[in-house]
Design a protein around this motif. Structure first.
Motif, PDB file in Angstrom:
ATOM      1  N   PHE A  67       7.337   4.907  -3.206  1.00 20.53           N
ATOM      2  CA  PHE A  67       6.898   4.536  -1.864  1.00 20.53           C
ATOM      3  C   PHE A  67       5.395   4.742  -1.746  1.00 20.53           C
ATOM      4  CE2 PHE A  67       7.228   9.056  -1.754  1.00 20.53           C
ATOM      5  CZ  PHE A  67       6.282   9.487  -0.829  1.00 20.53           C
ATOM      6  N   SER A  68       4.820   4.118  -0.720  1.00 20.12           N
ATOM      7  CA  SER A  68       3.477   4.465  -0.261  1.00 20.12           C
ATOM      8  C   SER A  68       3.490   4.418   1.256  1.00 20.12           C
ATOM      9  CB  SER A  68       2.417   3.518  -0.841  1.00 20.12           C
ATOM     10  OG  SER A  68       2.620   2.197  -0.390  1.00 20.12           O
ATOM     11  N   VAL A  69       2.457   4.966   1.885  1.00 30.22           N
ATOM     12  CA  VAL A  69       2.395   5.002   3.343  1.00 30.22           C
ATOM     13  C   VAL A  69       1.050   4.460   3.814  1.00 30.22           C
ATOM     14  CG1 VAL A  69       4.007   6.926   3.569  1.00 30.22           C
ATOM     15  CG2 VAL A  69       1.541   7.393   3.397  1.00 30.22           C
ATOM     16  N   ARG A  70       1.070   3.913   5.016  1.00 32.66           N
ATOM     17  CA  ARG A  70      -0.175   3.521   5.678  1.00 32.66           C
ATOM     18  C   ARG A  70      -0.518   4.620   6.669  1.00 32.66           C
ATOM     19  NH1 ARG A  70      -1.760  -2.372   8.326  1.00 32.66           N
ATOM     20  NH2 ARG A  70      -4.007  -1.937   8.415  1.00 32.66           N
ATOM     21  N   VAL A  71      -1.668   5.250   6.484  1.00 28.51           N
ATOM     22  CA  VAL A  71      -2.023   6.413   7.297  1.00 28.51           C
ATOM     23  C   VAL A  71      -3.455   6.289   7.803  1.00 28.51           C
ATOM     24  CG1 VAL A  71      -2.646   7.753   5.235  1.00 28.51           C
ATOM     25  CG2 VAL A  71      -2.102   8.943   7.353  1.00 28.51           C
ATOM     26  N   GLU A  72      -3.623   6.610   9.087  1.00 27.36           N
ATOM     27  CA  GLU A  72      -4.950   6.676   9.671  1.00 27.36           C
ATOM     28  C   GLU A  72      -5.412   8.126   9.636  1.00 27.36           C
ATOM     29  OE1 GLU A  72      -7.088   4.892  13.618  1.00 27.36           O
ATOM     30  OE2 GLU A  72      -5.459   6.319  13.981  1.00 27.36           O
ATOM     31  N   SER A  73      -6.599   8.368   9.105  1.00 27.40           N
ATOM     32  CA  SER A  73      -7.132   9.723   9.005  1.00 27.40           C
ATOM     33  C   SER A  73      -7.513  10.252  10.390  1.00 27.40           C
ATOM     34  CB  SER A  73      -8.344   9.736   8.072  1.00 27.40           C
ATOM     35  OG  SER A  73      -9.348   8.873   8.579  1.00 27.40           O
ATOM     36  N   HIS A 105       8.412  -3.360  10.014  1.00 30.68           N
ATOM     37  CA  HIS A 105       7.202  -3.541  10.833  1.00 30.68           C
ATOM     38  C   HIS A 105       6.285  -2.332  10.622  1.00 30.68           C
ATOM     39  CE1 HIS A 105       4.494  -4.755  13.831  1.00 30.68           C
ATOM     40  NE2 HIS A 105       5.161  -4.443  14.936  1.00 30.68           N
ATOM     41  N   THR A 106       4.996  -2.591  10.424  1.00 28.54           N
ATOM     42  CA  THR A 106       4.035  -1.498  10.281  1.00 28.54           C
ATOM     43  C   THR A 106       2.964  -1.611  11.360  1.00 28.54           C
ATOM     44  OG1 THR A 106       2.574  -2.713   8.780  1.00 28.54           O
ATOM     45  CG2 THR A 106       4.388  -1.486   7.783  1.00 28.54           C
ATOM     46  N   GLY A 107       2.293  -0.465  11.607  1.00 29.59           N
ATOM     47  CA  GLY A 107       1.170  -0.446  12.530  1.00 29.59           C
ATOM     48  C   GLY A 107      -0.074  -1.034  11.883  1.00 29.59           C
ATOM     49  N   TYR A 108      -1.158  -1.025  12.628  1.00 31.53           N
ATOM     50  CA  TYR A 108      -2.363  -1.759  12.230  1.00 31.53           C
ATOM     51  C   TYR A 108      -3.524  -0.861  11.831  1.00 31.53           C
ATOM     52  CZ  TYR A 108       0.442  -5.029  14.896  1.00 31.53           C
ATOM     53  OH  TYR A 108       1.487  -5.784  15.366  1.00 31.53           O
ATOM     54  N   PHE A 109      -3.319   0.454  11.862  1.00 30.90           N
ATOM     55  CA  PHE A 109      -4.429   1.377  11.640  1.00 30.90           C
ATOM     56  C   PHE A 109      -4.275   2.103  10.303  1.00 30.90           C
ATOM     57  CE2 PHE A 109      -3.474   1.185  16.221  1.00 30.90           C
ATOM     58  CZ  PHE A 109      -4.648   0.598  16.669  1.00 30.90           C
ATOM     59  N   GLY A 110      -5.415   2.391   9.680  1.00 27.33           N
ATOM     60  CA  GLY A 110      -5.394   3.169   8.450  1.00 27.33           C
ATOM     61  C   GLY A 110      -5.242   2.318   7.214  1.00 27.33           C
ATOM     62  N   ASP A 111      -5.064   2.995   6.087  1.00 28.92           N
ATOM     63  CA  ASP A 111      -5.000   2.355   4.770  1.00 28.92           C
ATOM     64  C   ASP A 111      -3.753   2.805   4.028  1.00 28.92           C
ATOM     65  OD1 ASP A 111      -7.668   1.040   4.855  1.00 28.92           O
ATOM     66  OD2 ASP A 111      -8.383   3.120   4.923  1.00 28.92           O
ATOM     67  N   TRP A 112      -3.311   1.951   3.099  1.00 32.80           N
ATOM     68  CA  TRP A 112      -2.162   2.280   2.260  1.00 32.80           C
ATOM     69  C   TRP A 112      -2.586   3.257   1.156  1.00 32.80           C
ATOM     70  CZ3 TRP A 112       2.650   1.202   3.666  1.00 32.80           C
ATOM     71  CH2 TRP A 112       2.855   0.163   4.568  1.00 32.80           C
ATOM     72  N   THR A 113      -1.771   4.265   0.942  1.00 34.21           N
ATOM     73  CA  THR A 113      -2.036   5.243  -0.111  1.00 34.21           C
ATOM     74  C   THR A 113      -1.549   4.715  -1.468  1.00 34.21           C
ATOM     75  OG1 THR A 113       0.125   6.318   0.208  1.00 34.21           O
ATOM     76  CG2 THR A 113      -1.738   7.152   1.517  1.00 34.21           C
ATOM     77  N   GLN A 114      -1.965   5.386  -2.520  1.00 36.54           N
ATOM     78  CA  GLN A 114      -1.449   5.067  -3.851  1.00 36.54           C
ATOM     79  C   GLN A 114       0.049   5.361  -3.895  1.00 36.54           C
ATOM     80  OE1 GLN A 114      -2.863   3.727  -6.740  1.00 36.54           O
ATOM     81  NE2 GLN A 114      -4.463   3.186  -5.279  1.00 36.54           N
ATOM     82  N   PRO A 115       0.836   4.512  -4.561  1.00 35.17           N
ATOM     83  CA  PRO A 115       2.283   4.752  -4.626  1.00 35.17           C
ATOM     84  C   PRO A 115       2.623   6.054  -5.345  1.00 35.17           C
ATOM     85  CG  PRO A 115       1.751   2.500  -5.272  1.00 35.17           C
ATOM     86  CD  PRO A 115       0.461   3.238  -5.206  1.00 35.17           C
TER      87      PRO A 115
END
Length: 211
Positions: A67-73, A105-115
């Motif tokens: 998995f990876s996640v999209r996270v806003e710092s 569905h995903t949100g619009y903020f942040g970046d995807w992390t490395q899997p």
């Protein structure tokens, strides 16, 4: 382009111990949503905002192995949203040379992390770190982070944010996680965004092996 399988194919590198092999990675979208599953894995600490969106399923005989996640710092006083999305990476028969991704569905903020990947086996259960509702004038972030347990026993923790606490683990899937559905608050147009509020995963049975 079929419309159902509207996705991009990417070539990358997947680390496998001391070796590296080329990987073909394709977005599955909703193309395989007719796949049968045996149960839904849920937790009880998701937040209240937004609605359940569409499911996305791995192809038949594929299971989530990473998995990876999209996270806003940390936004340091501006509107924080923390975890915005979760992307499952699906493989077949332990082979990681051809992979599909599903994310709902995903949100619009942040970046995807490395899997991150199970060293072997598949994802079987999960745990959410959630910040509870902060009140009328607070900054809601809802889901901040996620942990997965692999059938080969390791626990993988995403590189998410640190607000809130982890709740209980979901039930264990005796086959493997094969799909995802997210509860998402839509963009609030300048008001407080919390984005990802909850997630549930589909549990599928492993195919029967013939002697």
């Amino acid at each position: 382009m079929t419309g159902l399988l509207a996705a991009v194919a990417l070539v990358g590198l997947l680390s496998c111990g001391l070796c590296q092999e080329k990987v073909f990675l394709q977005r599955a979208g909703v193309a395989f949503n007719s796949r049968q599953y045996k149960s839904l894995l849920t937790v009880n600490n998701g937040e209240q905002f937004g609605n359940w969106t569409w499911p996305e399923m791995c192809p038949e005989n594929f299971f989530a192995v990473g998995f990876s996640v999209r996270v806003e710092s940390n936004q340091y006083g501006a509107d924080d949203t923390a975890l915005n999305g979760i992307r499952l990476i699906c493989a077949k028969d332990g082979s990681r040379s051809f992979l599909y991704t599903v994310e709902s569905h995903t949100g619009y903020f942040g970046d995807w992390t490395q899997p991150q990947y199970c060293p072997s086996g598949v994802l079987t259960s999960f745990q959410l770190r959630v910040e509870p509702h902060q009140g009328l004038f607070g900054d809601d972030t809802a889901v901040n982070n996620i942990k997965f347990r692999c059938s080969s026993n390791p626990t993988l923790e995403a590189n998410g944010m640190y607000w809130g606490e982890y709740g209980h683990w979901s039930q264990e899937c005796t086959g493997g996680i094969c799909g995802i559905e997210t509860k998402m608050e839509e963009y609030q147009y300048g008001l407080d965004d919390s984005t990802l509020n909850d997630v549930r995963f589909h549990c599928c049975a492993m195919p029967q092996t013939t002697q």
